[in-house]
Design an enzyme around this catalytic site. Sequence first.
Site, PDB file in Angstrom:
ATOM      1  N   HIS A 234     114.946  39.288  61.414  1.00 42.30           N
ATOM      2  CA  HIS A 234     114.460  38.037  60.813  1.00 42.30           C
ATOM      3  C   HIS A 234     113.681  37.288  61.875  1.00 42.30           C
ATOM      4  O   HIS A 234     114.111  37.185  63.020  1.00 42.30           O
ATOM      5  CB  HIS A 234     115.665  37.230  60.329  1.00 42.30           C
ATOM      6  CG  HIS A 234     115.360  35.929  59.670  1.00 42.30           C
ATOM      7  ND1 HIS A 234     114.150  35.625  59.078  1.00 42.30           N
ATOM      8  CD2 HIS A 234     116.142  34.812  59.490  1.00 42.30           C
ATOM      9  CE1 HIS A 234     114.200  34.394  58.573  1.00 42.30           C
ATOM     10  NE2 HIS A 234     115.386  33.888  58.811  1.00 42.30           N
TER      11      HIS A 234
ATOM     12  N   GLU B 218     112.770  34.000  61.935  1.00 43.13           N
ATOM     13  CA  GLU B 218     112.972  32.573  62.177  1.00 43.13           C
ATOM     14  C   GLU B 218     113.392  32.378  63.639  1.00 43.13           C
ATOM     15  O   GLU B 218     114.138  33.197  64.199  1.00 43.13           O
ATOM     16  CB  GLU B 218     114.023  31.993  61.212  1.00 43.13           C
ATOM     17  CG  GLU B 218     114.015  30.475  61.232  1.00 43.13           C
ATOM     18  CD  GLU B 218     114.696  29.819  60.026  1.00 43.13           C
ATOM     19  OE1 GLU B 218     115.294  30.526  59.195  1.00 43.13           O
ATOM     20  OE2 GLU B 218     114.628  28.574  59.932  1.00 43.13           O
TER      21      GLU B 218
ATOM     22  N   HIS C 242     116.406  35.461  54.562  1.00 39.89           N
ATOM     23  CA  HIS C 242     116.036  34.152  54.081  1.00 39.89           C
ATOM     24  C   HIS C 242     114.518  33.929  54.040  1.00 39.89           C
ATOM     25  O   HIS C 242     114.028  33.007  53.396  1.00 39.89           O
ATOM     26  CB  HIS C 242     116.777  33.171  55.011  1.00 39.89           C
ATOM     27  CG  HIS C 242     116.340  31.812  55.212  1.00 39.89           C
ATOM     28  ND1 HIS C 242     116.249  31.189  56.423  1.00 39.89           N
ATOM     29  CD2 HIS C 242     115.986  30.870  54.289  1.00 39.89           C
ATOM     30  CE1 HIS C 242     115.882  29.942  56.282  1.00 39.89           C
ATOM     31  NE2 HIS C 242     115.711  29.710  55.019  1.00 39.89           N
TER      32      HIS C 242
ATOM     33  N   ASP D 290     121.039  36.353  58.276  1.00 41.64           N
ATOM     34  CA  ASP D 290     121.505  35.072  57.720  1.00 41.64           C
ATOM     35  C   ASP D 290     122.549  35.238  56.607  1.00 41.64           C
ATOM     36  O   ASP D 290     123.367  34.328  56.395  1.00 41.64           O
ATOM     37  CB  ASP D 290     120.323  34.286  57.150  1.00 41.64           C
ATOM     38  CG  ASP D 290     119.548  33.516  58.213  1.00 41.64           C
ATOM     39  OD1 ASP D 290     120.102  33.259  59.295  1.00 41.64           O
ATOM     40  OD2 ASP D 290     118.378  33.176  57.953  1.00 41.64           O
TER      41      ASP D 290
ATOM     42  N   TYR E  79     126.851  26.338  54.241  1.00 38.25           N
ATOM     43  CA  TYR E  79     125.623  27.056  54.624  1.00 38.25           C
ATOM     44  C   TYR E  79     124.842  27.489  53.377  1.00 38.25           C
ATOM     45  O   TYR E  79     123.619  27.312  53.289  1.00 38.25           O
ATOM     46  CB  TYR E  79     126.020  28.284  55.455  1.00 38.25           C
ATOM     47  CG  TYR E  79     124.865  29.059  56.038  1.00 38.25           C
ATOM     48  CD1 TYR E  79     124.374  28.761  57.297  1.00 38.25           C
ATOM     49  CD2 TYR E  79     124.263  30.100  55.331  1.00 38.25           C
ATOM     50  CE1 TYR E  79     123.318  29.469  57.839  1.00 38.25           C
ATOM     51  CE2 TYR E  79     123.217  30.812  55.856  1.00 38.25           C
ATOM     52  CZ  TYR E  79     122.744  30.492  57.119  1.00 38.25           C
ATOM     53  OH  TYR E  79     121.696  31.190  57.644  1.00 38.25           O
TER      54      TYR E  79
ATOM     55  N   HIS F 293     125.054  34.144  62.115  1.00 42.68           N
ATOM     56  CA  HIS F 293     125.624  32.828  62.417  1.00 42.68           C
ATOM     57  C   HIS F 293     127.123  32.868  62.110  1.00 42.68           C
ATOM     58  O   HIS F 293     127.532  33.379  61.057  1.00 42.68           O
ATOM     59  CB  HIS F 293     125.031  31.725  61.540  1.00 42.68           C
ATOM     60  CG  HIS F 293     123.562  31.488  61.747  1.00 42.68           C
ATOM     61  ND1 HIS F 293     123.042  30.947  62.888  1.00 42.68           N
ATOM     62  CD2 HIS F 293     122.518  31.710  60.924  1.00 42.68           C
ATOM     63  CE1 HIS F 293     121.722  30.838  62.769  1.00 42.68           C
ATOM     64  NE2 HIS F 293     121.380  31.305  61.590  1.00 42.68           N
TER      65      HIS F 293
HETATM   66 FE1  FEO Z   1     116.709  32.009  58.570  1.00 47.23          FE
HETATM   67 FE2  FEO Z   1     119.279  31.742  60.819  1.00 47.23          FE
HETATM   68  O1  FEO Z   1     117.491  31.772  60.246  1.00 47.23           O
END
Ligand code: FEO
Length: 395
Positions: free
Chosen positions: A79, A81, A145, A164, A192, A225
């Site tokens: 990802h 991000e 995401h 994510d 979340y 996370h």
């Molecule tokens: Fe979509 Fe944890 O970044």
Amino acid sequence: MGAIEVAEGIHWVGALDPDLRDFHGFEVEEGSTYNCYLVRGDKAVALVDTVNTEFMPQLLARVGELVDAADVDYIVVNHLEPDHAGGLLEAAAAFPNARVLCSAGAARAIPEFHGPDLAFTVVGPDDVIDLGGRTLRFLPMPMVHWPDSMFTYVAESRTLLPNDAFGQHICTEQRFADEVGVERILEAVDLYYANILMPLTGPISKAVEKLAAAGWELDVIAPSHGAIWRGEGVRTILGHYAELLAGGDDGSVVVAYATAWHSTESMAHLIADRLREAGVQVHVFDLRSDARSAVTRALLRARALVVGSATLHHAMLPDVAAYLQYIAGLKPAGKLGAAFGSYGWSSGATAQIRERMESIGFDMPLEDLQVKYRPLDSDLPAIDAWVESLIERVR
Ligand code: FEO
């Protein structure tokens, strides 16, 4: 705190961010972790994901406990991000022999994010990266995401690295949900999901179907996370996501308000008391002081959102406008809405609330409830009647 083995041949080498309080508008009360993983085979080593630039020293130190920098053969980008790939260029420099592997979606965006000089190889469902006794497989998961999102799977360790998905913004030194407490972690999952993933229910449903169709055996789900799921926890989080994706609600009502001189606040508590007396579960939030992420977590499972504001300069109060703007992007679906508030010599707040909530998609069947100046005893019959109408709709 050093690298931690989370499955056979797979170590957590990520970073802790206990001071994080704002994740692009999502108020995070317990910090977060940026999880990434070092997968070691007999003949090759892969780093799956990196972390944001400022946390790269943590990642490099933890990788350095396990292997020499020259021995990292792959950097997998699940990802783009920046919380996961902000440190990509730094990682590519630190691990000079590593090939960058990414999805086709990431291939389109990497040059736009990191410039034209980073070389990479696109991987997809037909590719297998052999690390020697341990392999990496990939499934593109667009919009879980971002368009670039991808899941990586280590078959021999029966471990999914889904970035994510299945994660939580929480920061603890324990790495597993069963160590922290599954109930606490599931609350963080809801927080979340409500504040990041709510508008992506369609793509996430497809991702879960795709994951099931892949037939991958799962002993560990290690998101990017928060806490990691293992053993029974794997079934717990998959079942919890199935419930979230099914939508529906628990019949509760969220009452969220901002007040000028306590009149709208009094109305909020009168409404909440009447709802409770009728057996309806109610969550009350003051939008001036309560975290909007907490309001949104309650909204995730609620039947209705009832929003109140005093009128200021013919308009709703700024904290109310800000909250409605926040949830506009999260697109809560299938919810009832209603507006209430006090005013002095001219109204305006409830009309604005109604217009905004209707544009977001709330069904607003009730007339707005308005009280001039302060709710007095003479106003109670009208408030009671309004709440009765709300209860009928909620039920
Ligand atoms: Fe979509 Fe944890 O970044």
